[in-house]
Design an enzyme around this catalytic site. Structure first.
Site, PDB file in Angstrom:
ATOM      1  N   ASN A  87      -2.955   3.030  13.016  1.00 53.25           N
ATOM      2  CA  ASN A  87      -3.539   2.345  14.162  1.00 53.25           C
ATOM      3  C   ASN A  87      -2.420   1.994  15.142  1.00 53.25           C
ATOM      4  O   ASN A  87      -1.395   1.429  14.754  1.00 53.25           O
ATOM      5  CB  ASN A  87      -4.261   1.070  13.709  1.00 53.25           C
ATOM      6  CG  ASN A  87      -5.484   1.376  12.874  1.00 53.25           C
ATOM      7  OD1 ASN A  87      -6.221   2.316  13.151  1.00 53.25           O
ATOM      8  ND2 ASN A  87      -5.722   0.581  11.834  1.00 53.25           N
ATOM      9  N   GLY A  93      -7.041  -1.223  17.008  1.00 54.13           N
ATOM     10  CA  GLY A  93      -7.126  -2.355  16.092  1.00 54.13           C
ATOM     11  C   GLY A  93      -5.839  -2.656  15.357  1.00 54.13           C
ATOM     12  O   GLY A  93      -5.874  -3.272  14.293  1.00 54.13           O
ATOM     13  N   THR A  95      -3.047  -4.692  14.116  1.00 48.26           N
ATOM     14  CA  THR A  95      -2.908  -6.151  14.020  1.00 48.26           C
ATOM     15  C   THR A  95      -1.522  -6.578  13.577  1.00 48.26           C
ATOM     16  O   THR A  95      -1.162  -7.747  13.751  1.00 48.26           O
ATOM     17  CB  THR A  95      -3.939  -6.740  13.043  1.00 48.26           C
ATOM     18  OG1 THR A  95      -3.752  -6.157  11.751  1.00 48.26           O
ATOM     19  CG2 THR A  95      -5.359  -6.479  13.523  1.00 48.26           C
ATOM     20  N   HIS A 100       2.930   1.110  10.491  1.00 47.33           N
ATOM     21  CA  HIS A 100       2.550   1.331   9.091  1.00 47.33           C
ATOM     22  C   HIS A 100       1.487   2.409   9.028  1.00 47.33           C
ATOM     23  O   HIS A 100       0.622   2.496   9.897  1.00 47.33           O
ATOM     24  CB  HIS A 100       2.034   0.037   8.453  1.00 47.33           C
ATOM     25  CG  HIS A 100       0.986  -0.665   9.267  1.00 47.33           C
ATOM     26  ND1 HIS A 100       1.308  -1.456  10.353  1.00 47.33           N
ATOM     27  CD2 HIS A 100      -0.361  -0.669   9.180  1.00 47.33           C
ATOM     28  CE1 HIS A 100       0.192  -1.926  10.892  1.00 47.33           C
ATOM     29  NE2 HIS A 100      -0.834  -1.464  10.209  1.00 47.33           N
ATOM     30  N   HIS A 102      -1.654   3.709   6.866  1.00 49.04           N
ATOM     31  CA  HIS A 102      -2.610   3.404   5.796  1.00 49.04           C
ATOM     32  C   HIS A 102      -2.864   4.684   5.006  1.00 49.04           C
ATOM     33  O   HIS A 102      -3.156   5.739   5.595  1.00 49.04           O
ATOM     34  CB  HIS A 102      -3.956   2.953   6.383  1.00 49.04           C
ATOM     35  CG  HIS A 102      -3.918   1.705   7.199  1.00 49.04           C
ATOM     36  ND1 HIS A 102      -4.395   0.494   6.741  1.00 49.04           N
ATOM     37  CD2 HIS A 102      -3.478   1.477   8.467  1.00 49.04           C
ATOM     38  CE1 HIS A 102      -4.264  -0.421   7.684  1.00 49.04           C
ATOM     39  NE2 HIS A 102      -3.712   0.145   8.745  1.00 49.04           N
TER      40      HIS A 102
HETATM   41  P1  5GP Z   1      -3.557  -2.694  11.152  1.00 52.96           P
HETATM   42  O1  5GP Z   1      -4.854  -3.375  11.499  1.00 52.96           O
HETATM   43  O2  5GP Z   1      -2.391  -3.291  11.924  1.00 52.96           O
HETATM   44  O3  5GP Z   1      -3.608  -1.197  11.250  1.00 52.96           O
HETATM   45  O4  5GP Z   1      -3.331  -2.961   9.611  1.00 52.96           O
HETATM   46  C1  5GP Z   1      -2.724  -4.105   9.110  1.00 52.96           C
HETATM   47  C2  5GP Z   1      -3.051  -4.158   7.639  1.00 52.96           C
HETATM   48  O5  5GP Z   1      -2.167  -5.055   7.028  1.00 52.96           O
HETATM   49  C3  5GP Z   1      -4.477  -4.629   7.337  1.00 52.96           C
HETATM   50  O6  5GP Z   1      -5.174  -3.623   6.609  1.00 52.96           O
HETATM   51  C4  5GP Z   1      -4.262  -5.893   6.527  1.00 52.96           C
HETATM   52  O7  5GP Z   1      -5.196  -6.044   5.478  1.00 52.96           O
HETATM   53  C5  5GP Z   1      -2.839  -5.731   6.000  1.00 52.96           C
HETATM   54  N1  5GP Z   1      -2.146  -6.983   5.785  1.00 52.96           N
HETATM   55  C6  5GP Z   1      -2.106  -8.052   6.622  1.00 52.96           C
HETATM   56  N2  5GP Z   1      -1.339  -9.018   6.109  1.00 52.96           N
HETATM   57  C7  5GP Z   1      -0.870  -8.542   4.917  1.00 52.96           C
HETATM   58  C8  5GP Z   1      -0.014  -9.092   3.921  1.00 52.96           C
HETATM   59  O8  5GP Z   1       0.488 -10.213   4.015  1.00 52.96           O
HETATM   60  N3  5GP Z   1       0.241  -8.315   2.831  1.00 52.96           N
HETATM   61  C9  5GP Z   1      -0.290  -7.064   2.683  1.00 52.96           C
HETATM   62  N4  5GP Z   1       0.029  -6.394   1.561  1.00 52.96           N
HETATM   63  N5  5GP Z   1      -1.096  -6.515   3.617  1.00 52.96           N
HETATM   64  C10 5GP Z   1      -1.382  -7.245   4.711  1.00 52.96           C
END
Ligand code: 5GP
Ligand code: ZN
Length: 114
Positions: A87, A93, A95, A100, A102
């Protein structure tokens, strides 16, 4: 970056369930899994987004993607198929402001994702 969540995980200052650690990348389980296997792969070095990483170090980006595939093999989802998602920016989305990938698998996934 001192205030970055994933830099904190990379530095072992914030706990995470580590799946695999390579010299320049690491993999850990997502805290809120969206599939039976949901692992995040990051470069240890801080880049805010895919755009920043691609511009600065395409080789490291390739290491992240290769590591994501290694995770899929190790988690036993490579045979049935898996999805890698990066993302990037608000509409996607994103966040967490540390790039990173997924790695999602273990169930059929809808396409398009919505
Ligand atoms: P994004 O929305 O930025 O693509 O994905 C961020 C991801 O980080 C989300 O799937 C969320 O569940 C994960 N995430 C957020 N905070 C933490 C954390 O403290 N530890 C881990 N292992 N994952 C996290
Ligand atoms: Zn960071």
């Amino acid at each position: 970056m001192s205030d970055c969540l994933f830099c904190g995980i990379a530095a072992a200052q914030i706990p995470a369930t580590i799946v695999a650690a390579n010299p320049r990348t690491m993999a850990f389980r997502d805290i809120n899994p969206q599939a039976p296997v949901h692992v995040l792969v990051i470069p240890r070095e801080h880049y805010a987004s895919l755009a920043d990483l691609a511009a600065a170090d395409a080789g490291l980006l390739a290491e992240v993607v290769a590591h994501a595939h290694e995770v899929a093999v190790a988690e036993g989802i490579a045979g049935d198929g898996y999805r890698i998602v990066v993302n990037t920016g608000a509409n996607a989305g994103q966040t967490v402001g540390h790039v990173h990938a997924h790695v999602l698998g273990g169930r059929p996934m809808l396409w398009p994702p919505g």
